[in-house]
Scaffold this motif. Structure first.
Motif, PDB file in Angstrom:
ATOM      1  N   THR A 171       0.856  -1.186   0.000  1.00 48.53           N
ATOM      2  CA  THR A 171       0.000   0.000   0.000  1.00 48.53           C
ATOM      3  C   THR A 171       0.889   1.232   0.000  1.00 48.53           C
ATOM      4  OG1 THR A 171      -1.763  -1.162   1.171  1.00 48.53           O
ATOM      5  CG2 THR A 171      -1.820   1.240   1.240  1.00 48.53           C
ATOM      6  N   ILE A 172       0.592   2.166  -0.892  1.00 53.63           N
ATOM      7  CA  ILE A 172       1.404   3.372  -1.040  1.00 53.63           C
ATOM      8  C   ILE A 172       1.044   4.344   0.087  1.00 53.63           C
ATOM      9  CG2 ILE A 172       2.116   5.220  -2.614  1.00 53.63           C
ATOM     10  CD1 ILE A 172       2.546   2.175  -3.527  1.00 53.63           C
ATOM     11  N   PRO A 173       2.060   4.765   0.871  1.00 53.45           N
ATOM     12  CA  PRO A 173       1.778   5.664   1.999  1.00 53.45           C
ATOM     13  C   PRO A 173       1.389   7.074   1.550  1.00 53.45           C
ATOM     14  CG  PRO A 173       4.139   5.175   1.877  1.00 53.45           C
ATOM     15  CD  PRO A 173       3.466   4.375   0.796  1.00 53.45           C
ATOM     16  N   GLU A 174       0.776   7.801   2.449  1.00 49.74           N
ATOM     17  CA  GLU A 174       0.376   9.191   2.203  1.00 49.74           C
ATOM     18  C   GLU A 174       1.598  10.003   1.779  1.00 49.74           C
ATOM     19  OE1 GLU A 174      -2.448  11.755   1.504  1.00 49.74           O
ATOM     20  OE2 GLU A 174      -2.893   9.829   2.421  1.00 49.74           O
ATOM     21  N   GLY A 175       1.403  10.867   0.769  1.00 51.09           N
ATOM     22  CA  GLY A 175       2.488  11.737   0.316  1.00 51.09           C
ATOM     23  C   GLY A 175       3.506  11.046  -0.575  1.00 51.09           C
ATOM     24  N   HIS A 176       3.180   9.850  -1.083  1.00 50.92           N
ATOM     25  CA  HIS A 176       4.103   9.074  -1.924  1.00 50.92           C
ATOM     26  C   HIS A 176       3.408   8.598  -3.193  1.00 50.92           C
ATOM     27  CE1 HIS A 176       6.243   9.000   1.868  1.00 50.92           C
ATOM     28  NE2 HIS A 176       7.313   8.556   1.228  1.00 50.92           N
ATOM     29  N   ILE A 177       4.215   8.185  -4.164  1.00 46.45           N
ATOM     30  CA  ILE A 177       3.720   7.572  -5.399  1.00 46.45           C
ATOM     31  C   ILE A 177       4.585   6.356  -5.709  1.00 46.45           C
ATOM     32  CG2 ILE A 177       2.687   9.621  -6.434  1.00 46.45           C
ATOM     33  CD1 ILE A 177       5.279  10.090  -7.967  1.00 46.45           C
ATOM     34  N   PHE A 178       4.045   5.439  -6.489  1.00 42.39           N
ATOM     35  CA  PHE A 178       4.776   4.246  -6.927  1.00 42.39           C
ATOM     36  C   PHE A 178       5.065   4.434  -8.412  1.00 42.39           C
ATOM     37  CE2 PHE A 178       5.392  -0.110  -8.281  1.00 42.39           C
ATOM     38  CZ  PHE A 178       6.015  -0.716  -7.191  1.00 42.39           C
ATOM     39  N   VAL A 179       6.330   4.338  -8.800  1.00 44.66           N
ATOM     40  CA  VAL A 179       6.734   4.570 -10.191  1.00 44.66           C
ATOM     41  C   VAL A 179       7.477   3.361 -10.752  1.00 44.66           C
ATOM     42  CG1 VAL A 179       6.887   7.076  -9.873  1.00 44.66           C
ATOM     43  CG2 VAL A 179       8.924   5.676  -9.532  1.00 44.66           C
ATOM     44  N   MET A 180       7.368   3.194 -12.080  1.00 43.49           N
ATOM     45  CA  MET A 180       8.102   2.129 -12.771  1.00 43.49           C
ATOM     46  C   MET A 180       8.538   2.654 -14.130  1.00 43.49           C
ATOM     47  SD  MET A 180       5.680  -1.164 -11.880  1.00 43.49           S
ATOM     48  CE  MET A 180       6.705  -2.390 -12.657  1.00 43.49           C
ATOM     49  N   ASN A 185      10.602   0.100 -19.508  1.00 41.82           N
ATOM     50  CA  ASN A 185      11.464  -1.037 -19.811  1.00 41.82           C
ATOM     51  C   ASN A 185      11.665  -1.781 -18.490  1.00 41.82           C
ATOM     52  OD1 ASN A 185      13.359  -2.860 -20.691  1.00 41.82           O
ATOM     53  ND2 ASN A 185      14.801  -1.336 -21.427  1.00 41.82           N
ATOM     54  N   ARG A 186      10.657  -2.511 -18.082  1.00 36.58           N
ATOM     55  CA  ARG A 186      10.575  -3.086 -16.741  1.00 36.58           C
ATOM     56  C   ARG A 186      11.745  -3.984 -16.363  1.00 36.58           C
ATOM     57  NH1 ARG A 186       4.886  -2.183 -15.844  1.00 36.58           N
ATOM     58  NH2 ARG A 186       4.809   0.025 -16.372  1.00 36.58           N
ATOM     59  N   GLN A 187      12.366  -4.617 -17.345  1.00 39.27           N
ATOM     60  CA  GLN A 187      13.490  -5.499 -17.037  1.00 39.27           C
ATOM     61  C   GLN A 187      14.798  -4.734 -16.860  1.00 39.27           C
ATOM     62  OE1 GLN A 187      13.018  -8.122 -20.412  1.00 39.27           O
ATOM     63  NE2 GLN A 187      12.075  -9.683 -19.121  1.00 39.27           N
ATOM     64  N   ASN A 188      14.782  -3.450 -17.175  1.00 41.45           N
ATOM     65  CA  ASN A 188      16.006  -2.647 -17.094  1.00 41.45           C
ATOM     66  C   ASN A 188      15.679  -1.290 -16.467  1.00 41.45           C
ATOM     67  OD1 ASN A 188      18.607  -1.709 -17.460  1.00 41.45           O
ATOM     68  ND2 ASN A 188      18.318  -1.225 -19.609  1.00 41.45           N
ATOM     69  N   SER A 189      15.062  -1.326 -15.290  1.00 47.47           N
ATOM     70  CA  SER A 189      14.644  -0.081 -14.655  1.00 47.47           C
ATOM     71  C   SER A 189      14.822  -0.159 -13.147  1.00 47.47           C
ATOM     72  CB  SER A 189      13.173   0.208 -14.976  1.00 47.47           C
ATOM     73  OG  SER A 189      12.758   1.380 -14.327  1.00 47.47           O
ATOM     74  N   ARG A 190      15.491   0.832 -12.606  1.00 47.43           N
ATOM     75  CA  ARG A 190      15.586   0.984 -11.145  1.00 47.43           C
ATOM     76  C   ARG A 190      14.446   1.922 -10.760  1.00 47.43           C
ATOM     77  NH1 ARG A 190      18.439   0.313  -6.695  1.00 47.43           N
ATOM     78  NH2 ARG A 190      18.876   2.083  -5.323  1.00 47.43           N
ATOM     79  N   ASP A 191      13.436   1.355 -10.122  1.00 52.15           N
ATOM     80  CA  ASP A 191      12.231   2.119  -9.829  1.00 52.15           C
ATOM     81  C   ASP A 191      11.701   1.751  -8.453  1.00 52.15           C
ATOM     82  OD1 ASP A 191      10.927  -0.381 -10.343  1.00 52.15           O
ATOM     83  OD2 ASP A 191      10.768   0.131 -12.463  1.00 52.15           O
ATOM     84  N   SER A 192      10.422   1.990  -8.196  1.00 57.32           N
ATOM     85  CA  SER A 192       9.861   1.762  -6.862  1.00 57.32           C
ATOM     86  C   SER A 192       9.963   0.312  -6.403  1.00 57.32           C
ATOM     87  CB  SER A 192       8.400   2.221  -6.807  1.00 57.32           C
ATOM     88  OG  SER A 192       8.323   3.628  -6.820  1.00 57.32           O
ATOM     89  N   ARG A 193      10.119  -0.610  -7.315  1.00 56.27           N
ATOM     90  CA  ARG A 193      10.308  -2.002  -6.908  1.00 56.27           C
ATOM     91  C   ARG A 193      11.620  -2.160  -6.147  1.00 56.27           C
ATOM     92  NH1 ARG A 193       9.981  -4.635 -12.625  1.00 56.27           N
ATOM     93  NH2 ARG A 193      11.035  -2.662 -13.036  1.00 56.27           N
ATOM     94  N   ALA A 194      12.596  -1.298  -6.440  1.00 53.64           N
ATOM     95  CA  ALA A 194      13.904  -1.355  -5.768  1.00 53.64           C
ATOM     96  C   ALA A 194      14.084  -0.249  -4.734  1.00 53.64           C
ATOM     97  CB  ALA A 194      15.017  -1.267  -6.811  1.00 53.64           C
ATOM     98  N   ILE A 195      13.610   0.954  -5.050  1.00 55.90           N
ATOM     99  CA  ILE A 195      13.862   2.101  -4.162  1.00 55.90           C
ATOM    100  C   ILE A 195      12.665   2.445  -3.283  1.00 55.90           C
ATOM    101  CG2 ILE A 195      15.573   3.087  -5.734  1.00 55.90           C
ATOM    102  CD1 ILE A 195      13.470   5.143  -6.604  1.00 55.90           C
ATOM    103  N   GLY A 196      11.546   1.767  -3.482  1.00 57.53           N
ATOM    104  CA  GLY A 196      10.353   2.028  -2.694  1.00 57.53           C
ATOM    105  C   GLY A 196       9.529   3.184  -3.259  1.00 57.53           C
ATOM    106  N   PRO A 197       8.400   3.460  -2.623  1.00 57.96           N
ATOM    107  CA  PRO A 197       7.564   4.580  -3.063  1.00 57.96           C
ATOM    108  C   PRO A 197       8.341   5.895  -2.987  1.00 57.96           C
ATOM    109  CG  PRO A 197       6.334   3.142  -1.593  1.00 57.96           C
ATOM    110  CD  PRO A 197       7.764   2.692  -1.541  1.00 57.96           C
TER     111      PRO A 197
END
Length: 187
Positions: free
Chosen positions: A139-148, A151-163
């Motif tokens: 669940t995305i906390p208040e004041g945050h967003i989830f980004v990706m 190119n999902r196989q070659n992306s450092r995004d919220s899956r690694a750095i969090g919301p």
């Protein structure tokens, strides 16, 4: 001799007008860049095929003074002390995100992502039937967003750095202006 006397004040007046005009132009340019729009250079392949490495684009900094980032927006944000990232907003505060069975779910509904079709096809042709690794429901906390990245196989995004905190968002990507042959609006 009177001609020389009258022309000198005229030259000073004209010079002063040019200095004023230049100062106003510089002040306006700085204000526009600081508060409204800024150029950004795409670094890397994490947004392929939507955006390409070394493309230059305009980021709208003013848009998020009026509203919050929305799912689907392609944003630039401060990811590290000296580096900005460009990614797509997948979910906002209060939403739940999960990746399972090669699909992204937001609030338990599959997110339609037609912009991934080419990358999925290439993944299958390379012998990888699954394009996405599973990601636990979050669940995305208040004041945050989830980004990706697209190119999902070659992306450092919220899956690694969090919301991502909304306060770190620089702005929304609006259009590519370089190279000239690739000028286009970003959707």
């Amino acid at each position: 001799m009177s001609e020389n006397v009258t022309s000198t004040p005229k030259k000073k007046s004209e010079t002063w007008e040019w200095v004023q005009a230049l100062a106003i132009a510089i002040a306006l340019a700085l204000a526009i860049r600081t508060f409204l729009f800024a150029p950004f250079i795409v670094e890397g392949e994490s947004m392929e095929y939507t955006l390409h490495n070394t493309e230059k684009l305009v980021v709208n900094k003013a848009i998020y003074y009026m509203k919050d980032p929305q799912p689907g927006d392609i944003i630039v944000f401060h990811a590290e002390e000296t580096r900005d990232y460009i990614k797509r907003v997948i979910a906002v505060a209060g939403d739940s995100v999960e990746i399972k069975d090669d699909k992204v779910y937001v609030n338990d509904k599959v997110v339609e992502e037609p912009f991934l079709a080419q990358k999925r096809k290439e993944s299958e042709e390379a012998g990888y039937p699954r394009y996405l690794e599973d990601y636990p429901k979050t669940t995305i906390p208040e004041g945050h967003i989830f980004v990706m990245g697209d190119n999902r196989q070659n992306s450092r995004d919220s899956r690694a750095i969090g919301p991502v905190p909304v306060e770190k968002v620089v702005g929304r990507s609006e259009f590519v202006f370089w190279p000239l042959k690739d000028i286009r609006m970003i959707d």
